[in-house]
Design a protein around this motif. Sequence first.
Motif, PDB file in Angstrom:
ATOM      1  N   ARG A  71     -12.364  -4.129  -3.725  1.00 35.99           N
ATOM      2  CA  ARG A  71     -11.713  -4.196  -2.418  1.00 35.99           C
ATOM      3  C   ARG A  71     -10.661  -5.306  -2.445  1.00 35.99           C
ATOM      4  O   ARG A  71     -10.926  -6.408  -2.933  1.00 35.99           O
ATOM      5  CB  ARG A  71     -12.741  -4.469  -1.318  1.00 35.99           C
ATOM      6  CG  ARG A  71     -12.157  -4.575   0.094  1.00 35.99           C
ATOM      7  CD  ARG A  71     -13.247  -4.897   1.112  1.00 35.99           C
ATOM      8  NE  ARG A  71     -12.701  -5.113   2.443  1.00 35.99           N
ATOM      9  CZ  ARG A  71     -12.565  -4.172   3.362  1.00 35.99           C
ATOM     10  NH1 ARG A  71     -12.960  -2.953   3.077  1.00 35.99           N
ATOM     11  NH2 ARG A  71     -12.051  -4.438   4.546  1.00 35.99           N
TER      12      ARG A  71
ATOM     13  N   HIS B 217      -8.686   5.507  -6.207  1.00 38.26           N
ATOM     14  CA  HIS B 217      -7.983   4.482  -5.436  1.00 38.26           C
ATOM     15  C   HIS B 217      -7.593   5.081  -4.091  1.00 38.26           C
ATOM     16  O   HIS B 217      -6.822   6.043  -4.040  1.00 38.26           O
ATOM     17  CB  HIS B 217      -6.733   4.000  -6.173  1.00 38.26           C
ATOM     18  CG  HIS B 217      -5.927   3.004  -5.388  1.00 38.26           C
ATOM     19  ND1 HIS B 217      -6.143   1.642  -5.465  1.00 38.26           N
ATOM     20  CD2 HIS B 217      -4.932   3.176  -4.491  1.00 38.26           C
ATOM     21  CE1 HIS B 217      -5.298   1.019  -4.656  1.00 38.26           C
ATOM     22  NE2 HIS B 217      -4.559   1.944  -4.060  1.00 38.26           N
ATOM     23  N   GLN B 218      -8.181   4.537  -3.016  1.00 35.13           N
ATOM     24  CA  GLN B 218      -7.928   5.071  -1.672  1.00 35.13           C
ATOM     25  C   GLN B 218      -8.200   6.571  -1.615  1.00 35.13           C
ATOM     26  O   GLN B 218      -7.494   7.325  -0.959  1.00 35.13           O
ATOM     27  CB  GLN B 218      -6.486   4.782  -1.232  1.00 35.13           C
ATOM     28  CG  GLN B 218      -6.162   3.298  -1.064  1.00 35.13           C
ATOM     29  CD  GLN B 218      -6.875   2.662   0.132  1.00 35.13           C
ATOM     30  OE1 GLN B 218      -7.964   2.117   0.008  1.00 35.13           O
ATOM     31  NE2 GLN B 218      -6.255   2.749   1.291  1.00 35.13           N
TER      32      GLN B 218
ATOM     33  N   LEU C  21       0.734   4.143  -3.053  1.00 39.50           N
ATOM     34  CA  LEU C  21       0.295   5.518  -2.863  1.00 39.50           C
ATOM     35  C   LEU C  21       1.360   6.492  -3.337  1.00 39.50           C
ATOM     36  O   LEU C  21       1.068   7.558  -3.865  1.00 39.50           O
ATOM     37  CB  LEU C  21      -0.057   5.766  -1.400  1.00 39.50           C
ATOM     38  CG  LEU C  21      -1.322   5.060  -0.903  1.00 39.50           C
ATOM     39  CD1 LEU C  21      -1.520   5.319   0.582  1.00 39.50           C
ATOM     40  CD2 LEU C  21      -2.530   5.512  -1.684  1.00 39.50           C
TER      41      LEU C  21
ATOM     42  N   LEU D 291      -7.236  -2.330   0.626  1.00 42.22           N
ATOM     43  CA  LEU D 291      -7.249  -1.249  -0.335  1.00 42.22           C
ATOM     44  C   LEU D 291      -8.631  -1.174  -0.969  1.00 42.22           C
ATOM     45  O   LEU D 291      -9.272  -2.205  -1.212  1.00 42.22           O
ATOM     46  CB  LEU D 291      -6.198  -1.468  -1.420  1.00 42.22           C
ATOM     47  CG  LEU D 291      -4.736  -1.580  -0.952  1.00 42.22           C
ATOM     48  CD1 LEU D 291      -3.823  -1.836  -2.142  1.00 42.22           C
ATOM     49  CD2 LEU D 291      -4.311  -0.326  -0.202  1.00 42.22           C
ATOM     50  N   ASN D 292      -9.090   0.058  -1.236  1.00 48.03           N
ATOM     51  CA  ASN D 292     -10.437   0.242  -1.769  1.00 48.03           C
ATOM     52  C   ASN D 292     -10.413   1.172  -2.978  1.00 48.03           C
ATOM     53  O   ASN D 292      -9.684   2.171  -2.997  1.00 48.03           O
ATOM     54  CB  ASN D 292     -11.362   0.833  -0.700  1.00 48.03           C
ATOM     55  CG  ASN D 292     -11.568  -0.113   0.467  1.00 48.03           C
ATOM     56  OD1 ASN D 292     -12.386  -1.019   0.406  1.00 48.03           O
ATOM     57  ND2 ASN D 292     -10.813   0.095   1.555  1.00 48.03           N
ATOM     58  N   GLU D 293     -11.227   0.809  -3.975  1.00 50.49           N
ATOM     59  CA  GLU D 293     -11.385   1.635  -5.164  1.00 50.49           C
ATOM     60  C   GLU D 293     -12.862   1.834  -5.453  1.00 50.49           C
ATOM     61  O   GLU D 293     -13.690   0.982  -5.115  1.00 50.49           O
ATOM     62  CB  GLU D 293     -10.722   0.960  -6.375  1.00 50.49           C
ATOM     63  CG  GLU D 293      -9.233   0.793  -6.222  1.00 50.49           C
ATOM     64  CD  GLU D 293      -8.622   0.030  -7.393  1.00 50.49           C
ATOM     65  OE1 GLU D 293      -7.417   0.238  -7.635  1.00 50.49           O
ATOM     66  OE2 GLU D 293      -9.336  -0.763  -8.054  1.00 50.49           O
TER      67      GLU D 293
ATOM     68  N   ALA E  58       0.807  -1.211   0.000  1.00 50.90           N
ATOM     69  CA  ALA E  58       0.000   0.000   0.000  1.00 50.90           C
ATOM     70  C   ALA E  58       0.843   1.265   0.000  1.00 50.90           C
ATOM     71  O   ALA E  58       0.573   2.203  -0.746  1.00 50.90           O
ATOM     72  CB  ALA E  58      -0.930  -0.012   1.214  1.00 50.90           C
TER      73      ALA E  58
END
Length: 346
Positions: A273, A304-305, A14, A283-285, A10
């Motif tokens: 997810r 994304h996030q 980022l 992580l989430n989109e 992650a």
Amino acid sequence: MTHLRQALPAAALLAALAGCTTSSPSSTSGPVEITPDDSPPTATTEQGKVQAFMLRGNVVLGHESNSIQPCGSSQQYWLNTPITDRQAIAQITRPGYEPMYGEFIGYLEPAPDEGFAAAYDGRFQVKQINLISAEMLGGCQRPPHATRAFGNEPGWVVELDGDKANLIRPGQQRQQQTISGKEIVAGRQHYQGQGFSLTLTKGQCNDTMSDSLFGWQATLNWQGSSYKGCATLGATDITLSWSGRYQGTSYIDNTPVLTTTVTLNPDHSATTRYDYPSGEPSLNETGFWQQASDNTVQVVMTQHQGRRLISERVFTFDDNRITVKEETVSGQTFSLGGDGLSLEKQ
């Protein structure tokens, strides 16, 4: 595994996102229309070809807001209507950003990264208005209507129900005719039977008895009597069979390393997810989905996030599973490995 989100933890991902840029998409597709018994037409987006669909919901139109909230949803999309329709729309728009009810044929694409539309996950490109009404605020509480034509002075309504056409007039009994023939081409639909013919022609139409704009003009001949009025196509979104939750787990040496869950919601919003059994944060989109062909669905993630990132997958459906071999992220295509990504519908 070579997929970006599988290969990078992650923190590293980022950092990579901080330098990503995207360009605003543009539409190159031609006129489209949805017919009651044919599959949706193809439209061309920045990401690829998709099938246009019917989106209905509450609409707010104004200088700083052009949005639609699909029926039964809290999701909102930026609404981009054709320039040729905007003058007619302005004539029925209420002051103070009061909501209206609308039905539109079109497709979704990422919203531009600047301007008022940048706050939305997606932009709905309207190829044709089916209906906009300042008086039908309860439209979302009603089930989607069938294809119908109607007019005033005298009042009349014709509804198409399978192979039947039903004529309704005030103070008279309902009459029914069997549809024995039909012709559907771009911008025109013609239905006929032994005692009637109905022609729908694409074009702006105003009902003189209501504050509404319709996308079709209608001419009806019924047992020797002629009528003229407006029409709307059936408002059912026939692509909703894709909606649902799809999930799969990736393994290395029989050890689970990642569970991917893709959720396609009825309002055409989508979430992805990524859960790691190792304890790494999920992580989430967020983004949207739409049908690409009879057995494929396009899933576009735009956040994304919480950060803007445009990625696209085109899944193929087979035996209750969706699979994809590659993904395009900010214009670059990445392989998802030899087996690709396979998710089972839950």
